[in-house]
Design a protein around this motif. Sequence first.
Motif, PDB file in Angstrom:
ATOM      1  N   GLN A 148       1.808  18.839 -29.401  1.00 58.12           N
ATOM      2  CA  GLN A 148       3.029  18.143 -29.836  1.00 58.12           C
ATOM      3  C   GLN A 148       2.916  17.509 -31.211  1.00 58.12           C
ATOM      4  O   GLN A 148       3.927  17.206 -31.835  1.00 58.12           O
ATOM      5  CB  GLN A 148       3.395  17.029 -28.855  1.00 58.12           C
ATOM      6  CG  GLN A 148       3.531  17.442 -27.422  1.00 58.12           C
ATOM      7  CD  GLN A 148       2.288  17.130 -26.616  1.00 58.12           C
ATOM      8  OE1 GLN A 148       1.209  17.605 -26.949  1.00 58.12           O
ATOM      9  NE2 GLN A 148       2.431  16.325 -25.582  1.00 58.12           N
TER      10      GLN A 148
ATOM     11  N   THR B 112       4.414  12.569 -37.006  1.00 56.92           N
ATOM     12  CA  THR B 112       4.200  12.585 -35.564  1.00 56.92           C
ATOM     13  C   THR B 112       3.096  11.599 -35.208  1.00 56.92           C
ATOM     14  O   THR B 112       2.227  11.301 -36.026  1.00 56.92           O
ATOM     15  CB  THR B 112       3.804  13.975 -35.056  1.00 56.92           C
ATOM     16  OG1 THR B 112       2.500  14.320 -35.573  1.00 56.92           O
ATOM     17  CG2 THR B 112       4.798  15.038 -35.488  1.00 56.92           C
TER      18      THR B 112
ATOM     19  N   ALA C  52      13.329  16.933 -30.429  1.00 60.08           N
ATOM     20  CA  ALA C  52      12.168  16.809 -29.558  1.00 60.08           C
ATOM     21  C   ALA C  52      12.502  17.330 -28.171  1.00 60.08           C
ATOM     22  O   ALA C  52      13.661  17.350 -27.758  1.00 60.08           O
ATOM     23  CB  ALA C  52      11.704  15.353 -29.460  1.00 60.08           C
TER      24      ALA C  52
ATOM     25  N   TYR D  89       8.275  10.915 -33.068  1.00 60.38           N
ATOM     26  CA  TYR D  89       8.558  11.714 -34.261  1.00 60.38           C
ATOM     27  C   TYR D  89       9.498  10.953 -35.191  1.00 60.38           C
ATOM     28  O   TYR D  89      10.349  10.183 -34.731  1.00 60.38           O
ATOM     29  CB  TYR D  89       9.226  13.039 -33.874  1.00 60.38           C
ATOM     30  CG  TYR D  89       8.474  13.846 -32.850  1.00 60.38           C
ATOM     31  CD1 TYR D  89       7.464  14.731 -33.226  1.00 60.38           C
ATOM     32  CD2 TYR D  89       8.768  13.730 -31.496  1.00 60.38           C
ATOM     33  CE1 TYR D  89       6.777  15.480 -32.287  1.00 60.38           C
ATOM     34  CE2 TYR D  89       8.078  14.465 -30.543  1.00 60.38           C
ATOM     35  CZ  TYR D  89       7.087  15.337 -30.940  1.00 60.38           C
ATOM     36  OH  TYR D  89       6.404  16.067 -30.001  1.00 60.38           O
TER      37      TYR D  89
ATOM     38  N   SER E  16      12.789  10.507 -32.926  1.00 66.88           N
ATOM     39  CA  SER E  16      12.905  11.145 -31.631  1.00 66.88           C
ATOM     40  C   SER E  16      11.605  10.928 -30.882  1.00 66.88           C
ATOM     41  O   SER E  16      10.627  10.429 -31.444  1.00 66.88           O
ATOM     42  CB  SER E  16      13.222  12.637 -31.781  1.00 66.88           C
ATOM     43  OG  SER E  16      13.681  13.180 -30.559  1.00 66.88           O
TER      44      SER E  16
ATOM     45  N   SER F 289       7.215  18.971 -26.805  1.00 69.12           N
ATOM     46  CA  SER F 289       7.280  19.788 -28.020  1.00 69.12           C
ATOM     47  C   SER F 289       8.242  19.174 -29.015  1.00 69.12           C
ATOM     48  O   SER F 289       8.972  18.233 -28.709  1.00 69.12           O
ATOM     49  CB  SER F 289       7.707  21.225 -27.683  1.00 69.12           C
ATOM     50  OG  SER F 289       8.930  21.243 -26.995  1.00 69.12           O
ATOM     51  N   GLY F 290       8.235  19.719 -30.240  1.00 68.97           N
ATOM     52  CA  GLY F 290       9.110  19.224 -31.289  1.00 68.97           C
ATOM     53  C   GLY F 290       9.799  20.360 -32.010  1.00 68.97           C
ATOM     54  O   GLY F 290       9.386  21.527 -31.914  1.00 68.97           O
TER      55      GLY F 290
ATOM     56  N   SER G  89       5.008  10.987 -26.881  1.00 71.49           N
ATOM     57  CA  SER G  89       4.869  11.306 -28.296  1.00 71.49           C
ATOM     58  C   SER G  89       6.064  10.775 -29.066  1.00 71.49           C
ATOM     59  O   SER G  89       7.132  10.536 -28.497  1.00 71.49           O
ATOM     60  CB  SER G  89       4.743  12.824 -28.497  1.00 71.49           C
ATOM     61  OG  SER G  89       5.839  13.495 -27.884  1.00 71.49           O
TER      62      SER G  89
ATOM     63  N   GLY H  28       9.054  12.398 -27.322  1.00 73.02           N
ATOM     64  CA  GLY H  28       8.778  13.195 -26.147  1.00 73.02           C
ATOM     65  C   GLY H  28       8.251  12.292 -25.052  1.00 73.02           C
ATOM     66  O   GLY H  28       8.404  11.067 -25.099  1.00 73.02           O
TER      67      GLY H  28
END
Length: 417
Positions: A172, A164, A202, A154, A147, A206-207, A152, A149
């Motif tokens: 994050q 991450t 995500a 993940y 996933s 944020s996650g 960012s 952001g």
Amino acid sequence: MKLKKVVLFISCIFFSLLVKADTDAVILTSKSAMSLSSATFLVDTGITIENGDVWVWGFRGSSQQGNGKQLVEQSNPPARVEFFANNGITIKQLAAGIYHIIALDEKGNVWGWGQNGYHEVSGNNSAGGYPNVPVLVLENKNVVMISAGEYSSYALTKSGDVYTWGNGVFGQMANGEREAKNDLYQIPREYFNNRPVVLLGAAYESGYAINDAGEVFGWGDDESNAFGIDNPTAHVYQTRPIQITNLPTGVSGKDIVYIAGGDRFTVFLTSSGNVYGMGAGSYIGIGMKPGVNVITPTHIKSDIDTLFCRYVGCVAIDKKNGLWTWGATEGSAFKQVYANKATERTYNGNLTKIDMGKEHLIYWNDEGKVYGVGYGAGHKFSQRTDESVNWPGKELDFVVDAMKRVYGPDYIPGQGQ
């Protein structure tokens, strides 16, 4: 002509992943008939998985094409990422931020390319600012879910570990810091109560993670009470995972098959087809005015099979293949895509695949046609203009034509991965 691949597409959008207590086996417990090809925050770029290949079009000025050039004119025809095709690598998941892309291959390895100013592509500083050919981020980790952001990235492994990398100024990365540039980091399992994680999600900054005991966690920017906590200020930056405990009565984390969010909200889908949201009330489809926050998860819609949420809104497919949207309606092309309450949309043909971006969506039907709705910047919907598009969408003939030039004139796109 390249032979058509048979791909098992595994994503948090369609499957609840459960890890057995005595093994690391991932069990697929629910599946939608709808394929969600890509889950992205891309704003000016179109992208999809087709025949196990990655296809890119629109804005490609930050190495998004992945073919060895940093700049490809947005008016150029769509093209596949030849690195994967030439090396026999089949892609089964895509995720992306504003200008970076990550991909998961059939062997569980993660690749990245595009803008890398925060290490969001490569997970380190060795690939430079704009890797223009996919670089290997995670190898031999058996990743089952990815996933992204805004800036960012993940990844979740089969054994239940979360990685991450990228921008972490809002927490994050879940590494206890608020730093812009962050290398690959494995979140210690102790932050998930010493349990393996079975579901990853995500939001914009944020996650989310759910462990095998059904405990739900969030980290990053808890803006507008998005984690269901009555915070004294608009922004609270959770630099370590915190447990989200205010689930609706009768709902356990084990019931959740999808969790994600956008800028200022959290939404999740249960195995029974119910969708709940909290955070910024005007974003979660319950008809509230801007400025009102919802702390207790509020029911949004029933009988939903597939859900996808990004930035300021959500798209859902119900059990009869009806397509619903909700979210913010002010700014950019939001009103073309969303409504302040869950609203059913008219579309062309029978849905087979959807690709999501920050402020747009692209859908495919069983006739092999593809349509775009929403923000048209970057020539996503036309090789000549940047016009935004209302429902039921604009047909993207130029995308289909490009695929047929590679796979043959009788090839019908959009029928799977």
